[in-house]
Scaffold this active site. Sequence first.
Site, PDB file in Angstrom:
ATOM      1  N   LYS A  13       0.947  -1.250  -0.268  1.00 28.65           N
ATOM      2  CA  LYS A  13      -0.012   0.149  -0.066  1.00 28.65           C
ATOM      3  C   LYS A  13       0.962   1.440   0.050  1.00 28.65           C
ATOM      4  O   LYS A  13       0.777   2.155  -0.532  1.00 28.65           O
ATOM      5  CB  LYS A  13      -1.005   0.014   1.379  1.00 28.65           C
ATOM      6  CG  LYS A  13      -1.797  -1.190   1.541  1.00 28.65           C
ATOM      7  CD  LYS A  13      -2.614  -0.912   2.718  1.00 28.65           C
ATOM      8  CE  LYS A  13      -1.868  -1.156   3.958  1.00 28.65           C
ATOM      9  NZ  LYS A  13      -1.250  -2.398   4.279  1.00 28.65           N
ATOM     10  N   ARG A  88      -9.562   1.228   8.484  1.00 30.35           N
ATOM     11  CA  ARG A  88      -8.931  -0.032   8.772  1.00 30.35           C
ATOM     12  C   ARG A  88     -10.062  -1.010   9.454  1.00 30.35           C
ATOM     13  O   ARG A  88      -9.926  -2.069   9.944  1.00 30.35           O
ATOM     14  CB  ARG A  88      -7.765   0.121   9.665  1.00 30.35           C
ATOM     15  CG  ARG A  88      -6.472  -0.527   8.872  1.00 30.35           C
ATOM     16  CD  ARG A  88      -5.581  -0.056  10.131  1.00 30.35           C
ATOM     17  NE  ARG A  88      -4.189  -1.049   9.967  1.00 30.35           N
ATOM     18  CZ  ARG A  88      -3.411  -0.554   9.088  1.00 30.35           C
ATOM     19  NH1 ARG A  88      -3.038   0.832   8.752  1.00 30.35           N
ATOM     20  NH2 ARG A  88      -2.403  -1.387   9.122  1.00 30.35           N
ATOM     21  N   ARG A 127      11.918  -5.924   4.442  1.00 33.48           N
ATOM     22  CA  ARG A 127      11.711  -4.378   4.274  1.00 33.48           C
ATOM     23  C   ARG A 127      12.501  -3.667   5.148  1.00 33.48           C
ATOM     24  O   ARG A 127      12.856  -3.706   6.435  1.00 33.48           O
ATOM     25  CB  ARG A 127       9.992  -3.933   5.132  1.00 33.48           C
ATOM     26  CG  ARG A 127       9.807  -2.416   4.836  1.00 33.48           C
ATOM     27  CD  ARG A 127       8.356  -2.049   5.060  1.00 33.48           C
ATOM     28  NE  ARG A 127       7.778  -2.544   6.078  1.00 33.48           N
ATOM     29  CZ  ARG A 127       6.524  -2.538   6.555  1.00 33.48           C
ATOM     30  NH1 ARG A 127       5.712  -2.005   5.418  1.00 33.48           N
ATOM     31  NH2 ARG A 127       6.059  -3.277   7.429  1.00 33.48           N
ATOM     32  N   ARG A 160      11.521  -1.864  10.918  1.00 32.55           N
ATOM     33  CA  ARG A 160      10.398  -1.428  11.762  1.00 32.55           C
ATOM     34  C   ARG A 160      10.158  -2.325  12.899  1.00 32.55           C
ATOM     35  O   ARG A 160      10.411  -3.433  12.632  1.00 32.55           O
ATOM     36  CB  ARG A 160       9.082  -1.395  10.956  1.00 32.55           C
ATOM     37  CG  ARG A 160       8.551   0.116  10.406  1.00 32.55           C
ATOM     38  CD  ARG A 160       7.637   0.189   9.676  1.00 32.55           C
ATOM     39  NE  ARG A 160       6.193  -0.439  10.015  1.00 32.55           N
ATOM     40  CZ  ARG A 160       5.206  -0.719   9.182  1.00 32.55           C
ATOM     41  NH1 ARG A 160       5.159   0.135   8.107  1.00 32.55           N
ATOM     42  NH2 ARG A 160       4.060  -1.154   9.812  1.00 32.55           N
ATOM     43  N   ARG A 171      -0.686  -9.182  12.994  1.00 27.94           N
ATOM     44  CA  ARG A 171      -1.257  -8.141  12.284  1.00 27.94           C
ATOM     45  C   ARG A 171      -2.042  -8.637  11.106  1.00 27.94           C
ATOM     46  O   ARG A 171      -3.179  -8.103  10.645  1.00 27.94           O
ATOM     47  CB  ARG A 171      -0.039  -7.068  11.696  1.00 27.94           C
ATOM     48  CG  ARG A 171       0.577  -6.181  12.827  1.00 27.94           C
ATOM     49  CD  ARG A 171       1.737  -5.715  12.293  1.00 27.94           C
ATOM     50  NE  ARG A 171       1.743  -4.880  11.124  1.00 27.94           N
ATOM     51  CZ  ARG A 171       3.052  -4.787  10.502  1.00 27.94           C
ATOM     52  NH1 ARG A 171       4.174  -5.319  11.013  1.00 27.94           N
ATOM     53  NH2 ARG A 171       3.070  -4.124   9.072  1.00 27.94           N
TER      54      ARG A 171
HETATM   55  P1  AP5 Z   1       4.966  -1.613   1.759  1.00 23.84           P
HETATM   56  O1  AP5 Z   1       4.579  -0.914   0.596  1.00 23.84           O
HETATM   57  O2  AP5 Z   1       5.885  -1.026   2.748  1.00 23.84           O
HETATM   58  O3  AP5 Z   1       3.649  -2.614   2.461  1.00 23.84           O
HETATM   59  P2  AP5 Z   1       2.371  -1.761   3.193  1.00 23.84           P
HETATM   60  O4  AP5 Z   1       1.186  -2.370   2.429  1.00 23.84           O
HETATM   61  O5  AP5 Z   1       2.468  -0.396   3.236  1.00 23.84           O
HETATM   62  O6  AP5 Z   1       2.620  -2.421   4.595  1.00 23.84           O
HETATM   63  P3  AP5 Z   1       2.811  -1.787   6.019  1.00 23.84           P
HETATM   64  O7  AP5 Z   1       3.518  -2.651   6.935  1.00 23.84           O
HETATM   65  O8  AP5 Z   1       2.889  -0.365   6.009  1.00 23.84           O
HETATM   66  O9  AP5 Z   1       1.115  -2.052   6.139  1.00 23.84           O
HETATM   67  P4  AP5 Z   1       0.452  -1.955   7.621  1.00 23.84           P
HETATM   68  O10 AP5 Z   1      -0.983  -1.845   7.200  1.00 23.84           O
HETATM   69  O11 AP5 Z   1       0.772  -3.143   8.390  1.00 23.84           O
HETATM   70  O12 AP5 Z   1       1.299  -0.959   8.526  1.00 23.84           O
HETATM   71  P5  AP5 Z   1       0.879   0.640   8.705  1.00 23.84           P
HETATM   72  O13 AP5 Z   1       2.051   1.563   8.991  1.00 23.84           O
HETATM   73  O14 AP5 Z   1      -0.292   1.184   7.876  1.00 23.84           O
HETATM   74  O15 AP5 Z   1       5.741  -2.983   1.297  1.00 23.84           O
HETATM   75  C1  AP5 Z   1       6.134  -3.916   2.192  1.00 23.84           C
HETATM   76  C2  AP5 Z   1       7.523  -4.364   1.829  1.00 23.84           C
HETATM   77  O16 AP5 Z   1       7.423  -5.167   0.555  1.00 23.84           O
HETATM   78  C3  AP5 Z   1       8.472  -3.303   1.270  1.00 23.84           C
HETATM   79  O17 AP5 Z   1       9.757  -3.726   1.524  1.00 23.84           O
HETATM   80  C4  AP5 Z   1       8.412  -2.918  -0.304  1.00 23.84           C
HETATM   81  O18 AP5 Z   1       9.632  -2.521  -0.905  1.00 23.84           O
HETATM   82  C5  AP5 Z   1       8.124  -4.519  -0.723  1.00 23.84           C
HETATM   83  N1  AP5 Z   1       7.053  -4.415  -1.800  1.00 23.84           N
HETATM   84  C6  AP5 Z   1       6.047  -3.788  -2.119  1.00 23.84           C
HETATM   85  N2  AP5 Z   1       5.441  -4.174  -3.211  1.00 23.84           N
HETATM   86  C7  AP5 Z   1       6.024  -5.151  -3.781  1.00 23.84           C
HETATM   87  C8  AP5 Z   1       5.929  -5.785  -4.795  1.00 23.84           C
HETATM   88  N3  AP5 Z   1       4.857  -5.666  -5.798  1.00 23.84           N
HETATM   89  N4  AP5 Z   1       6.816  -6.775  -5.122  1.00 23.84           N
HETATM   90  C9  AP5 Z   1       7.774  -7.330  -4.110  1.00 23.84           C
HETATM   91  N5  AP5 Z   1       8.251  -6.552  -3.014  1.00 23.84           N
HETATM   92  C10 AP5 Z   1       7.303  -5.346  -2.873  1.00 23.84           C
HETATM   93  O19 AP5 Z   1       0.323   0.644  10.312  1.00 23.84           O
HETATM   94  C11 AP5 Z   1       0.991   0.079  11.505  1.00 23.84           C
HETATM   95  C12 AP5 Z   1       0.295   0.133  12.726  1.00 23.84           C
HETATM   96  O20 AP5 Z   1      -0.311   1.348  12.881  1.00 23.84           O
HETATM   97  C13 AP5 Z   1      -0.807  -0.824  12.478  1.00 23.84           C
HETATM   98  O21 AP5 Z   1      -0.385  -2.209  12.936  1.00 23.84           O
HETATM   99  C14 AP5 Z   1      -1.806  -0.193  13.791  1.00 23.84           C
HETATM  100  O22 AP5 Z   1      -1.031  -0.621  15.047  1.00 23.84           O
HETATM  101  C15 AP5 Z   1      -1.377   1.231  13.538  1.00 23.84           C
HETATM  102  N6  AP5 Z   1      -2.283   1.987  12.388  1.00 23.84           N
HETATM  103  C16 AP5 Z   1      -2.180   2.266  11.313  1.00 23.84           C
HETATM  104  N7  AP5 Z   1      -3.257   2.943  10.882  1.00 23.84           N
HETATM  105  C17 AP5 Z   1      -4.318   2.670  11.696  1.00 23.84           C
HETATM  106  C18 AP5 Z   1      -5.864   2.646  11.602  1.00 23.84           C
HETATM  107  N8  AP5 Z   1      -6.137   3.204  10.674  1.00 23.84           N
HETATM  108  N9  AP5 Z   1      -6.461   2.378  12.798  1.00 23.84           N
HETATM  109  C19 AP5 Z   1      -6.014   1.768  13.727  1.00 23.84           C
HETATM  110  N10 AP5 Z   1      -4.575   1.415  13.640  1.00 23.84           N
HETATM  111  C20 AP5 Z   1      -3.842   2.084  12.720  1.00 23.84           C
HETATM  112 MG    MG Z   2       2.797   1.165   4.775  1.00 25.69          MG
END
Ligand code: AP5
Ligand code: MG
Length: 213
Positions: A13, A88, A127, A160, A171
């Site tokens: 994402k 979410r 990552r 991270r 997660r």
């Molecule tokens: P990346 O693009 O980083 O993936 P992502 O989908 O952004 O994954 P996140 O871990 O950031 O998602 P998340 O939803 O768990 O975390 P968030 O920060 O939102 O890609 C991942 C890896 O793969 C990278 O190394 C990239 O280079 C590689 N990659 C990407 N595309 C690829 C491809 N096509 N092929 C190969 N490799 C690829 O949230 C973190 C925490 O914050 C949550 O757990 C929660 O506690 C809290 N939080 C955030 N938002 C909320 C909310 N709305 N409500 C409640 N809690 C929340």
């Molecule tokens: Mg992300």
Amino acid sequence: MKIIMLGAPGAGKGTQADRISKKYDIPHISTGDIFRENLRQGTPLGKQAKEYMDQGLLVPDELTCNLVVDRIAQDDAAEGYILDGFPRTVPQAEALTAALKERGEAVDFAIDVDVPDSFIMERMSGRRSCPKCGAGYHVVFLAPKQENICDQCGSELVQRDDDKPETVSKRLDVYHAQTQPLIEYYTAAGVLKTVDGTRKMDEVFEEIISILD
Ligand code: AP5
Ligand code: MG
């Protein structure tokens, strides 16, 4: 253009939202990034959020919704934005729909980056990100030119805290229980678009552009 990115943790994402933001010149609003930035700055919000993030749990809706509703009301979001990691939960989606409706607006596209769980561990364990400029990398799929050094600003890359295997697995459970129902929510709203997130980053991006254009 108001876009939402849906998808499991590690689906890509953030990777795609960053590219979309640059191409269409709209802000990339990631709740995860906002919480991590607050944590770096030692704010009360950052400290509260960390308790949940470290366990792989969601931060409570009441801490999250107001933050996003305020953020999308800022001037730079007037022409649209891309929300990454929000909504979410169904209550978050309802809060967003209500806030937009007050202004006669609605989400234009909810893009679901579809990646099966079996791909996720490899994505997460590899990552790396730059703590200074926020650039994202992967040790195999998007390696920096010099090992563990940011191509853009020369800082040392970090992993991270919540990318440990046991937290990732939590997660994923939370994603299936609380976030996946949004696929139905946005299908019913008529704005859901699913892309195959298992393909190469450039191919996923091409598919998204073909939807947005
Ligand atoms: P990346 O693009 O980083 O993936 P992502 O989908 O952004 O994954 P996140 O871990 O950031 O998602 P998340 O939803 O768990 O975390 P968030 O920060 O939102 O890609 C991942 C890896 O793969 C990278 O190394 C990239 O280079 C590689 N990659 C990407 N595309 C690829 C491809 N096509 N092929 C190969 N490799 C690829 O949230 C973190 C925490 O914050 C949550 O757990 C929660 O506690 C809290 N939080 C955030 N938002 C909320 C909310 N709305 N409500 C409640 N809690 C929340
Ligand atoms: Mg992300």
